[in-house]
Design a protein around this motif. Structure first.
Motif, PDB file in Angstrom:
ATOM      1  N   VAL A 153       0.776  -1.241   0.104  1.00  0.00           N
ATOM      2  CA  VAL A 153       0.072  -0.043   0.123  1.00  0.00           C
ATOM      3  C   VAL A 153       0.888   1.329   0.061  1.00  0.00           C
ATOM      4  O   VAL A 153       0.244   2.155  -0.683  1.00  0.00           O
ATOM      5  CB  VAL A 153      -0.884  -0.053   1.097  1.00  0.00           C
ATOM      6  CG1 VAL A 153      -1.549   1.372   1.568  1.00  0.00           C
ATOM      7  CG2 VAL A 153      -2.061  -1.019   1.059  1.00  0.00           C
ATOM      8  N   PRO A 154       2.148   1.429   0.720  1.00  0.00           N
ATOM      9  CA  PRO A 154       2.642   2.722   0.609  1.00  0.00           C
ATOM     10  C   PRO A 154       3.078   3.186  -0.661  1.00  0.00           C
ATOM     11  O   PRO A 154       3.281   4.266  -0.748  1.00  0.00           O
ATOM     12  CB  PRO A 154       4.096   2.281   1.445  1.00  0.00           C
ATOM     13  CG  PRO A 154       3.370   1.058   2.414  1.00  0.00           C
ATOM     14  CD  PRO A 154       2.613   0.372   1.735  1.00  0.00           C
ATOM     15  N   GLU A 160       1.596   9.483  -4.674  1.00  0.00           N
ATOM     16  CA  GLU A 160       0.852  10.631  -4.280  1.00  0.00           C
ATOM     17  C   GLU A 160       1.840  11.845  -3.863  1.00  0.00           C
ATOM     18  O   GLU A 160       1.527  13.020  -4.373  1.00  0.00           O
ATOM     19  CB  GLU A 160      -0.420  10.569  -3.605  1.00  0.00           C
ATOM     20  CG  GLU A 160      -1.323  11.770  -3.629  1.00  0.00           C
ATOM     21  CD  GLU A 160      -2.061  12.183  -2.102  1.00  0.00           C
ATOM     22  OE1 GLU A 160      -2.880  12.959  -2.231  1.00  0.00           O
ATOM     23  OE2 GLU A 160      -1.342  11.437  -1.236  1.00  0.00           O
ATOM     24  N   TRP A 161       2.465  11.462  -2.948  1.00  0.00           N
ATOM     25  CA  TRP A 161       3.392  12.569  -2.345  1.00  0.00           C
ATOM     26  C   TRP A 161       4.038  13.056  -3.285  1.00  0.00           C
ATOM     27  O   TRP A 161       4.485  14.126  -3.273  1.00  0.00           O
ATOM     28  CB  TRP A 161       4.244  11.871  -1.285  1.00  0.00           C
ATOM     29  CG  TRP A 161       5.217  13.051  -0.524  1.00  0.00           C
ATOM     30  CD1 TRP A 161       4.887  13.458   0.430  1.00  0.00           C
ATOM     31  CD2 TRP A 161       6.555  13.090  -1.053  1.00  0.00           C
ATOM     32  NE1 TRP A 161       6.351  14.296   0.848  1.00  0.00           N
ATOM     33  CE2 TRP A 161       7.082  13.941  -0.155  1.00  0.00           C
ATOM     34  CE3 TRP A 161       7.227  12.477  -2.073  1.00  0.00           C
ATOM     35  CZ2 TRP A 161       8.427  14.263  -0.225  1.00  0.00           C
ATOM     36  CZ3 TRP A 161       8.580  13.142  -2.101  1.00  0.00           C
ATOM     37  CH2 TRP A 161       9.238  13.832  -1.291  1.00  0.00           C
ATOM     38  N   SER A 162       4.758  12.493  -3.952  1.00  0.00           N
ATOM     39  CA  SER A 162       5.770  12.597  -5.249  1.00  0.00           C
ATOM     40  C   SER A 162       5.125  13.675  -6.261  1.00  0.00           C
ATOM     41  O   SER A 162       6.087  14.488  -6.851  1.00  0.00           O
ATOM     42  CB  SER A 162       6.233  11.594  -6.114  1.00  0.00           C
ATOM     43  OG  SER A 162       5.222  10.879  -6.843  1.00  0.00           O
ATOM     44  N   PHE A 246       8.859  14.119   5.773  1.00  0.00           N
ATOM     45  CA  PHE A 246       8.712  14.873   4.572  1.00  0.00           C
ATOM     46  C   PHE A 246       7.301  15.179   4.297  1.00  0.00           C
ATOM     47  O   PHE A 246       7.106  15.539   3.236  1.00  0.00           O
ATOM     48  CB  PHE A 246       9.259  14.132   3.431  1.00  0.00           C
ATOM     49  CG  PHE A 246      10.777  13.798   3.412  1.00  0.00           C
ATOM     50  CD1 PHE A 246      11.509  14.771   3.159  1.00  0.00           C
ATOM     51  CD2 PHE A 246      11.364  12.653   3.841  1.00  0.00           C
ATOM     52  CE1 PHE A 246      12.917  14.623   3.205  1.00  0.00           C
ATOM     53  CE2 PHE A 246      12.745  12.494   3.851  1.00  0.00           C
ATOM     54  CZ  PHE A 246      13.702  13.574   3.774  1.00  0.00           C
ATOM     55  N   ALA A 247       6.247  14.894   4.991  1.00  0.00           N
ATOM     56  CA  ALA A 247       5.064  15.229   4.795  1.00  0.00           C
ATOM     57  C   ALA A 247       4.454  16.037   6.075  1.00  0.00           C
ATOM     58  O   ALA A 247       3.400  15.435   6.846  1.00  0.00           O
ATOM     59  CB  ALA A 247       4.299  14.146   4.431  1.00  0.00           C
ATOM     60  N   PRO A 248       5.057  17.066   6.551  1.00  0.00           N
ATOM     61  CA  PRO A 248       4.842  17.741   7.885  1.00  0.00           C
ATOM     62  C   PRO A 248       3.425  18.420   7.739  1.00  0.00           C
ATOM     63  O   PRO A 248       2.745  18.587   9.024  1.00  0.00           O
ATOM     64  CB  PRO A 248       5.649  18.720   7.968  1.00  0.00           C
ATOM     65  CG  PRO A 248       6.308  19.263   6.564  1.00  0.00           C
ATOM     66  CD  PRO A 248       6.219  17.747   5.952  1.00  0.00           C
ATOM     67  N   ASP A 249       2.724  18.570   6.601  1.00  0.00           N
ATOM     68  CA  ASP A 249       1.582  19.394   6.557  1.00  0.00           C
ATOM     69  C   ASP A 249       0.506  18.311   6.884  1.00  0.00           C
ATOM     70  O   ASP A 249      -0.645  18.650   7.591  1.00  0.00           O
ATOM     71  CB  ASP A 249       1.192  19.857   5.253  1.00  0.00           C
ATOM     72  CG  ASP A 249       1.551  18.661   4.141  1.00  0.00           C
ATOM     73  OD1 ASP A 249       2.505  17.842   4.186  1.00  0.00           O
ATOM     74  OD2 ASP A 249       0.813  18.542   3.123  1.00  0.00           O
ATOM     75  N   PRO A 316      -8.971  14.956  -1.327  1.00  0.00           N
ATOM     76  CA  PRO A 316      -8.576  16.380  -1.941  1.00  0.00           C
ATOM     77  C   PRO A 316      -7.059  16.271  -2.354  1.00  0.00           C
ATOM     78  O   PRO A 316      -6.113  15.348  -1.926  1.00  0.00           O
ATOM     79  CB  PRO A 316      -8.634  17.347  -0.408  1.00  0.00           C
ATOM     80  CG  PRO A 316      -8.683  16.108   0.504  1.00  0.00           C
ATOM     81  CD  PRO A 316      -9.200  14.986  -0.341  1.00  0.00           C
ATOM     82  N   ALA A 317      -6.669  17.330  -3.171  1.00  0.00           N
ATOM     83  CA  ALA A 317      -5.243  17.523  -3.677  1.00  0.00           C
ATOM     84  C   ALA A 317      -4.432  17.634  -2.623  1.00  0.00           C
ATOM     85  O   ALA A 317      -4.790  18.414  -1.506  1.00  0.00           O
ATOM     86  CB  ALA A 317      -5.292  18.467  -4.905  1.00  0.00           C
TER      87      ALA A 317
END
Length: 326
Positions: A153-154, A160-162, A246-249, A316-317
């Motif tokens: 799954v990751p 998506e993160w990329s 790398f995804a602090p949001d 959501p984007a």
């Protein structure tokens, strides 16, 4: 850190995370080839609960507008039913109930994602009905597939993160596909048998959970355990190292929903709960594994509705961070 802020390390594109994944994959594969059972067991005892907490933090934060209201409550009710099934003594009835609840979860996600597209919804319903029929007919295969699918799954979340990388995305994705798809294919195809340590008692005990029954008493049993140990370790790399950094949001969004778990508190919760479970693992492995399997249902099963919503384009984007990365 404010929502949308990005660590300075990401301003250079994907070079650092890509290099980190290459190094992590090389180390994980080396240990998986030499001691697959040990890696699987020690990894679970050390990072199992912590990665549960951090994954739930990411998913709840990143998809806060989707995982909310009645839809979230329905998902939690269905997953709690799965938890109850896993806490019961193993048997045909709890297994059947878990399978039905799992497909009910997927059906709820399909209805949420495709309710405005009746033809697509009907097609998804037929696919789910066929898959559920197969799972009920071959439950042992269902749970083996589920165990490995969870570790794949990751790739979707990383893909998506990329999308926010200003450069280096192709290389980043190639590395992800390499460890998620190419390395397991090499292992299962026997290409690495020459450097794979022969099976021992530990492998034999784990093989039943991670090997399709038809191949259980063949050389494939060792390969499937090695694949699981490798992918599980990389799974932890994603949730314990990569996405928190790398995804602090997503973390910031979660903290708005759960202020009591701000900052390091989520980490402390994961470490403390993991330490308690590690003690149980050390004293009674079977009971510890059963308890972990039940608790882990929340993070494992919550992934699938989110993935369906992503595929349907309803999630959501991600925050527009391209200007911060350029």
């Amino acid at each position: 850190m404010a929502v949308g802020a990005v660590p300075a390390v990401r301003t250079a594109g994907g070079a650092l995370p890509t290099a980190g994944f290459v190094l992590a994959a090389a180390l994980a594969l080396t240990v998986a080839l030499r001691a697959p059972a040990g890696l699987a067991v020690l990894g679970l005892a050390t990072f199992g609960i912590l990665h549960n907490v951090l994954e739930l933090r990411y998913v709840a934060g990143r998809f806060e507008h989707v995982l909310a209201g009645p839809f979230l409550r329905l998902l939690l009710v269905l997953i709690t039913g799965i938890v109850v099934c896993r806490l019961l003594p193993p048997g045909p009835l709890p297994h059947t109930a878990e399978i039905l609840l799992a497909y009910g979860l997927l059906a709820a996600a399909c209805l949420r994602a495709l309710r405005a597209r009746p033809l697509a919804l009907a097609g998804a319903g037929l696919v789910l009905a066929a898959a559920a029929t197969l799972s009920l007919a071959f439950p042992a295969y269902h749970f083996v597939v589920l165990a490995h699918l969870h570790n794949l799954v990751p790739l979707v979340f990383l893909w998506e993160w990329s999308r926010c990388l200003p450069r280096g995305r192709a290389v980043f994705l190639a590395v992800q596909c390499g460890w998620v798809l190419a390395v397991p294919a090499l292992l299962l195809g026997g290409a690495l048998d020459g450097v794979l340590t022969p099976a021992d008692g530990g492998v034999a005990r784990l093989a039943a959970a991670y090997t399709p029954p038809a191949w259980l008493h063949t050389a494939a049993g060792l390969r499937f355990v090695a694949v699981f140990a490798f992918l599980q370790t990389m799974h932890y790399v994603v949730w314990v190292w990569f996405l928190p950094r790398f995804a602090p949001d997503a973390s910031a969004a979660f903290e708005r929903r759960a202020p009591l778990l701000r900052g390091r508190r989520a980490w402390l919760l994961g470490v403390a709960a993991g330490a308690a479970l590690a003690v149980l693992f050390a004293t009674d492995w079977a009971q510890g594994k059963a308890l972990y399997a039940a608790v882990a249902s929340y993070h494992a099963y919550l992934e699938f509705p989110v993935l369906l919503l992503l595929v349907a384009g309803l999630a959501p984007a991600p925050s527009d961070r391209r200007k911060d990365l350029s």
